[in-house]
Motif scaffolding. Structure first.
Motif, PDB file in Angstrom:
ATOM      1  N   ASN A  62       1.069  -1.402   0.180  1.00 21.28           N
ATOM      2  CA  ASN A  62      -0.133   0.044   0.366  1.00 21.28           C
ATOM      3  C   ASN A  62       0.780   1.316  -0.146  1.00 21.28           C
ATOM      4  O   ASN A  62       1.013   1.823  -0.882  1.00 21.28           O
ATOM      5  CB  ASN A  62      -0.538  -0.549   1.007  1.00 21.28           C
ATOM      6  CG  ASN A  62      -2.270  -1.103   1.110  1.00 21.28           C
ATOM      7  OD1 ASN A  62      -2.352  -1.978   0.138  1.00 21.28           O
ATOM      8  ND2 ASN A  62      -2.613  -1.526   2.109  1.00 21.28           N
ATOM      9  N   ARG A 109     -11.398  -4.133 -12.884  1.00 15.54           N
ATOM     10  CA  ARG A 109     -11.552  -4.853 -12.365  1.00 15.54           C
ATOM     11  C   ARG A 109     -12.407  -5.545 -12.663  1.00 15.54           C
ATOM     12  O   ARG A 109     -11.822  -6.454 -11.115  1.00 15.54           O
ATOM     13  CB  ARG A 109     -11.892  -3.293 -11.282  1.00 15.54           C
ATOM     14  CG  ARG A 109     -11.051  -2.526 -10.770  1.00 15.54           C
ATOM     15  CD  ARG A 109     -11.366  -1.546 -10.094  1.00 15.54           C
ATOM     16  NE  ARG A 109     -10.062  -0.045  -9.738  1.00 15.54           N
ATOM     17  CZ  ARG A 109     -10.876   0.776  -9.487  1.00 15.54           C
ATOM     18  NH1 ARG A 109     -11.756   0.891  -8.628  1.00 15.54           N
ATOM     19  NH2 ARG A 109      -9.182   1.687  -8.576  1.00 15.54           N
ATOM     20  N   GLU A 167     -10.848  -8.619 -10.734  1.00 17.63           N
ATOM     21  CA  GLU A 167     -11.023 -10.162  -9.419  1.00 17.63           C
ATOM     22  C   GLU A 167     -11.966 -10.911  -9.825  1.00 17.63           C
ATOM     23  O   GLU A 167     -11.866 -12.290  -9.268  1.00 17.63           O
ATOM     24  CB  GLU A 167     -12.339  -8.960  -9.313  1.00 17.63           C
ATOM     25  CG  GLU A 167     -12.266  -7.911  -8.720  1.00 17.63           C
ATOM     26  CD  GLU A 167     -11.652  -7.711  -7.451  1.00 17.63           C
ATOM     27  OE1 GLU A 167     -11.237  -9.574  -6.767  1.00 17.63           O
ATOM     28  OE2 GLU A 167     -10.136  -7.222  -6.310  1.00 17.63           O
ATOM     29  N   PRO A 200      -7.626  -8.497  -0.297  1.00 17.93           N
ATOM     30  CA  PRO A 200      -7.534  -6.966  -1.181  1.00 17.93           C
ATOM     31  C   PRO A 200      -6.706  -7.050  -2.428  1.00 17.93           C
ATOM     32  O   PRO A 200      -5.632  -7.127  -1.909  1.00 17.93           O
ATOM     33  CB  PRO A 200      -8.169  -5.811  -0.200  1.00 17.93           C
ATOM     34  CG  PRO A 200      -7.212  -6.480   0.895  1.00 17.93           C
ATOM     35  CD  PRO A 200      -7.454  -7.524   0.676  1.00 17.93           C
ATOM     36  N   ASP A 227      -5.913  -4.675  -6.126  1.00 26.91           N
ATOM     37  CA  ASP A 227      -6.703  -3.166  -6.486  1.00 26.91           C
ATOM     38  C   ASP A 227      -6.027  -3.624  -8.181  1.00 26.91           C
ATOM     39  O   ASP A 227      -4.760  -3.993  -8.785  1.00 26.91           O
ATOM     40  CB  ASP A 227      -6.428  -2.539  -6.290  1.00 26.91           C
ATOM     41  CG  ASP A 227      -7.179  -0.771  -6.572  1.00 26.91           C
ATOM     42  OD1 ASP A 227      -8.145  -1.104  -6.741  1.00 26.91           O
ATOM     43  OD2 ASP A 227      -6.545   0.672  -5.807  1.00 26.91           O
ATOM     44  N   LYS A 252      -5.536  -1.172 -11.866  1.00 21.97           N
ATOM     45  CA  LYS A 252      -5.487  -0.186 -11.890  1.00 21.97           C
ATOM     46  C   LYS A 252      -5.074   0.450 -13.255  1.00 21.97           C
ATOM     47  O   LYS A 252      -4.248  -0.412 -14.149  1.00 21.97           O
ATOM     48  CB  LYS A 252      -4.737   1.127 -11.726  1.00 21.97           C
ATOM     49  CG  LYS A 252      -5.226   1.355 -10.138  1.00 21.97           C
ATOM     50  CD  LYS A 252      -5.045   2.442  -8.762  1.00 21.97           C
ATOM     51  CE  LYS A 252      -5.115   2.286  -7.443  1.00 21.97           C
ATOM     52  NZ  LYS A 252      -4.162   3.105  -6.537  1.00 21.97           N
ATOM     53  N   HIS A 279      -1.704  -4.652  -6.017  1.00 18.77           N
ATOM     54  CA  HIS A 279      -1.624  -3.643  -6.125  1.00 18.77           C
ATOM     55  C   HIS A 279      -1.145  -4.505  -8.134  1.00 18.77           C
ATOM     56  O   HIS A 279      -0.260  -4.707  -8.820  1.00 18.77           O
ATOM     57  CB  HIS A 279      -1.233  -2.589  -6.070  1.00 18.77           C
ATOM     58  CG  HIS A 279      -1.149  -2.264  -4.702  1.00 18.77           C
ATOM     59  ND1 HIS A 279      -2.106  -1.064  -4.576  1.00 18.77           N
ATOM     60  CD2 HIS A 279      -0.826  -2.360  -3.647  1.00 18.77           C
ATOM     61  CE1 HIS A 279      -2.159  -1.540  -3.554  1.00 18.77           C
ATOM     62  NE2 HIS A 279      -2.123  -1.969  -2.913  1.00 18.77           N
TER      63      HIS A 279
END
Length: 260
Positions: free
Chosen positions: A38, A61, A65, A77, A79, A81, A97
């Motif tokens: 993070n 996403r 996912e 989690p 993420d 982008k 990420h």
């Protein structure tokens, strides 16, 4: 690439992966890895041009996912982008990420080709390659100092170096092969046709031969591509009969929204 602040920057340089995660992570817990990731992602986000189109980002996403959901880290989690960058590349950070350049999306003719890249990057995170490298290179007290939020300026410098193609922004051929193998399994379990990964690599290799500059960063970060194509082809053949999602009209909508 690492001329300034090399000694200071080296621990976190290993955290930001230019393609990115098979080791056990040593003494770094998953919670600590996610915290480190993070911190790194916050710096990366400040240094790239992120695509803010809600529909395009939502579609990416959704694909991510769908694949993430079949992995052993489905409860953690992740993420996903999009970076507004015409260079062909994708990379992941520890802690889930995943970043995909618009230049790579443009080269994906079908959604299964995009899914192949995303499954590969997700697999790097699941396999914890970045944390394995950190444990091999640094003592745990160095990682602890980073977790405490020390050296924020060095962290920003590291993110910039990685985005520019730093020397540690890529993994070994063994790690890349492992991510290919895991990615094929994950994308198939998620319902995508595994041939998409093979076709994406084949297209990029062909592009590299005709226009090397267009995919220079991708091949810098993803070594041994012809060997990997052969391995992927053989693995798909051993799967027997395979099928799954090849394309999706919404993927083509996303590409149009991105100006492709």
């Amino acid at each position: 690439m690492l001329r300034k602040s090399y000694v200071l920057a080296f621990p976190l340089l290993l955290l930001i992966t230019g393609c990115g995660s098979g080791g056990l992570g040593g003494g770094i817990s998953l919670d600590e890895e996610w915290q480190l990731g993070n911190q790194a992602a916050a710096q990366v986000d400040q240094q790239v041009r992120l695509v803010n189109d809600p529909q395009a980002v939502a579609y990416l996403r959704m694909v991510g996912e769908r694949i993430h959901g079949v992995t052993p880290m489905a409860g953690r989690p992740f993420d996903f982008k999009i970076i507004n960058d015409s260079s062909v590349n994708a990379f992941s950070l520890p802690g889930g990420h995943v970043y995909i350049n618009t230049g790579l999306i443009a080269q994906a003719d079908k959604v299964d080709m995009l899914a192949g890249v995303m499954a590969h990057e997700i697999s790097h995170v699941v396999a914890r390659h970045a944390i394995k490298q950190v444990q091999q290179a640094q003592e745990i007290n160095v990682i602890g100092s980073i977790l405490l939020g020390e050296n924020p300026n060095a962290l920003a410098q590291i993110a910039a170096q990685i985005l520019a193609g730093g020397a540690m922004a890529r993994f070994s051929r063994a790690d890349e092969k492992q991510a290919d193998d895991m990615g094929l399994r994950f994308m198939t379990q998620a319902g995508y046709d595994p041939h998409g990964m093979l076709e994406m690599f084949q297209k990029l290799l062909s592009l590299e031969r005709s226009n090397p500059g267009a995919v220079a960063r991708f091949f810098q970060d993803h070594p041994g591509t012809q060997d990997r194509i052969d391995d992927i082809s053989g693995r798909i053949s051993r799967m027997g009969r395979t099928s799954g999602i090849i394309d999706d009209p919404e993927f083509q909508v996303m590409k149009r929204r991105l100006g492709m």
